[in-house]
Write a protein that holds these residues in place. Structure first.
Motif: not given
Length: 142
Positions: A16-17, A21, A71, A75
């Motif tokens: 994701e990074r 994101g 989700r 995070r």
């Protein structure tokens, strides 16, 4: 063992990074679209039976909230109070979905039991019919 050496070789950052994101993956979007379509069809086909429509809507809403909480949980920083609250919310949503689906599972188990009791392995049930009816699929006994 040197802990600093282990920290240098730590696991790479989540994907994701790497993507900056920016929202969910394409597979997640396709899966959610499929879930939305199936839930919409279920509600449309059960428009006469209001209870079935509410059940399909509840399951859709519950799954959507569950995926959203998971989700956010991924995070959240480890050890934060928000992460613990999201864990409790995920457990609550999972429990609600389990209890909502339990009557269906019970119905399925009872139906499968009756199917196996009326199968070709029990000739007494078929003696009055004159000839034996063979079931094309004999389900396994749970």
């Amino acid at each position: 063992m040197d802990t600093e050496a282990l920290l240098e070789h730590a696991a790479p950052a989540p994907r994701e990074r790497e993507r900056g994101g920016h929202g969910p993956s394409m597979l997640t979007i396709i899966g959610f679209a499929f879930l939305t379509f199936n839930s919409g069809v279920a509600v449309y086909l059960s428009s006469i039976d209001l209870g079935a429509a509410w059940f399909a809507g509840f399951c859709f809403l519950d799954l959507g909230l569950l995926f959203y909480c998971l989700r956010l949980y991924e995070r959240a920083p480890p050890g934060s109070p928000r992460r613990e609250h999201l864990k409790m919310a995920a457990w609550l949503l999972t429990t609600m979905l389990t209890f909502a689906l339990f009557p269906l599972m019970e119905f399925w188990l009872l139906t499968m039991g009756k199917t196996t009791a009326n199968s070709v392995t029990d000739p007494q049930n078929h003696a009055s019919s004159g000839r034996m009816l063979y079931h094309p699929y004999s389900p396994p006994i749970p």
